[in-house]
Design a protein around this motif. Structure first.
Motif, mmCIF file in Angstrom:
data_model
loop_
_atom_site.group_PDB
_atom_site.id
_atom_site.type_symbol
_atom_site.label_atom_id
_atom_site.label_comp_id
_atom_site.label_asym_id
_atom_site.label_seq_id
_atom_site.Cartn_x
_atom_site.Cartn_y
_atom_site.Cartn_z
ATOM 1 N N THR A 1 0.833 -1.200 0.000
ATOM 2 C CA THR A 1 0.000 0.000 0.000
ATOM 3 C C THR A 1 0.870 1.254 0.000
ATOM 4 N N ALA A 2 0.496 2.203 -0.841
ATOM 5 C CA ALA A 2 1.248 3.459 -0.965
ATOM 6 C C ALA A 2 0.300 4.640 -0.976
ATOM 7 N N VAL A 3 0.760 5.756 -0.414
ATOM 8 C CA VAL A 3 0.039 7.022 -0.536
ATOM 9 C C VAL A 3 0.507 7.688 -1.831
ATOM 10 N N VAL A 4 -0.436 8.080 -2.654
ATOM 11 C CA VAL A 4 -0.120 8.769 -3.909
ATOM 12 C C VAL A 4 -0.319 10.265 -3.682
ATOM 13 N N SER B 1 3.211 18.726 -5.432
ATOM 14 C CA SER B 1 3.177 19.685 -4.329
ATOM 15 C C SER B 1 2.810 19.014 -3.000
ATOM 16 N N LYS B 2 2.871 17.662 -2.970
ATOM 17 C CA LYS B 2 2.659 16.854 -1.763
ATOM 18 C C LYS B 2 1.192 16.823 -1.305
ATOM 19 N N GLN B 3 0.270 17.089 -2.215
ATOM 20 C CA GLN B 3 -1.151 17.008 -1.880
ATOM 21 C C GLN B 3 -1.636 15.571 -2.062
ATOM 22 N N PHE B 4 -2.444 15.099 -1.115
ATOM 23 C CA PHE B 4 -2.956 13.725 -1.159
ATOM 24 C C PHE B 4 -3.824 13.519 -2.399
ATOM 25 N N ILE B 5 -3.579 12.413 -3.098
ATOM 26 C CA ILE B 5 -4.417 12.027 -4.239
ATOM 27 C C ILE B 5 -5.200 10.759 -3.922
#
Length: 212
Positions: A42-45, A49-53
Motif C-alpha cells: 500500500t502506498a500514498v499517492v 506539491s505533496k497534496q494527497f491524491i
C-alpha cells in the motif's frame, strides 16, 4: 508505508478517476526498500506539491506501477475495505446470479468496474459449483486470503479455484500458480451454454470447444 510522488501535470488523469498509474507518470517512490519490492504494497499517492491524491497498490515489477484503491483520505486499505468491495461486486451481480442456469458461466467480480483492479471472478453451478478466480495484479494478490474468504461468505460456494493467466502474471512479476484455494478442484470438462450454444469447457484453463 510508501509514498508515490506524481510528476507535475501527470496527475490530471488520476484526479479524473483513472485508477491506473504507469511508470512514466511517477517522479519518485519513497519508503523502505523491502516494501518497494513487495508487489501490492500500500502506498500514498501524492501530487508534486505533496497534496494527497489517493491510496494505491504499488508494484515495482509492473509497467502499471500502481492501482488506486481509494481517493478518500479517510479510507484505509484494510480487510474491511476489501470485504466491502467484494460484497458490493456480489450485490451488483446478484440478480443475474439468481437467474443463471446451472450450465452458465457468470462473471461476479470484474476488476476495475468493481474497484478491485486485476481481479476476475466467475461462477459456475451456483453455490454448489465453483468460483474461478484470476488474480492479475499485485494488489489483489496481496489480499488473496481476504478476497477468498469474502467470496465464500457472500456466495455460499465452498469450491474456489485459481486460474493462472501466465502472460498477465509474468507482467506483474507474480509467480505462476494455479489450483484449489478452497474445497475441490473443478472437473476437467463441464458442459457450458453461451448464447444458446453448447460448449465443453475446462474451468481450470478457460479453454472451450463447441459441441455439435
Amino acid at each position: 508505508m510508501l509514498f508515490i510522488t506524481i510528476k507535475q501535470g501527470k496527475e490530471k488523469a488520476i484526479l479524473a478517476g483513472d485508477p491506473l498509474i504507469y511508470a512514466s507518470a511517477i517522479d519518485k517512490v519513497e519508503g523502505k526498500p523491502n516494501e518497494k519490492m513487495k508487489p501490492g504494497a500500500t502506498a500514498v499517492v501524492q501530487s508534486s506539491s505533496k497534496q494527497f491524491i489517493g491510496r494505491a497498490a504499488y508494484n515495482s515489477r509492473s509497467q502499471i506501477r500502481a492501482r488506486i484503491w481509494s481517493f478518500d483520505e479517510a479510507e484505509p486499505v484494510d480487510h474491511a475495505l476489501i470485504k466491502g468491495r467484494v460484497q458490493a461486486a456480489l450485490a451488483r451481480t446478484a440478480a443475474a446470479a439468481a437467474k443463471a442456469k446451472p450450465d452458465q458461466l457468470l462473471r461476479r467480480v470484474d476488476g476495475d468496474l468493481d474497484r478491485l483492479s486485476g481481479l476476475i471472478v466467475e461462477s459456475f453451478g451456483g453455490a454448489d459449483g465453483y468460483l474461478i478466480c484470476q488474480f492479475q495484479s499485485g494488489g489483489v494478490e496481496a489480499w488473496k486470503v481476504a478476497i477468498v474468504q469474502a467470496l465464500m461468505a457472500g456466495t455460499g460456494c465452498r469450491n474456489v479455484y485459481e486460474r493462472c493467466d501466465d502472460l498477465l502474471r509474468k507482467g506483474e512479476g507474480l509467480p505462476l500458480v494455479a489450483g484449489a484455494l478452497a474445497g475441490e478442484e473443478p472437473p476437467d470438462d463441464v458442459m457450458y451454454t453461451d448464447g444458446g450454444v453448447k460448449f465443453s469447457l475446462d474451468l481450470k484453463t478457460g479453454h472451450r470447444n463447441r459441441l455439435r
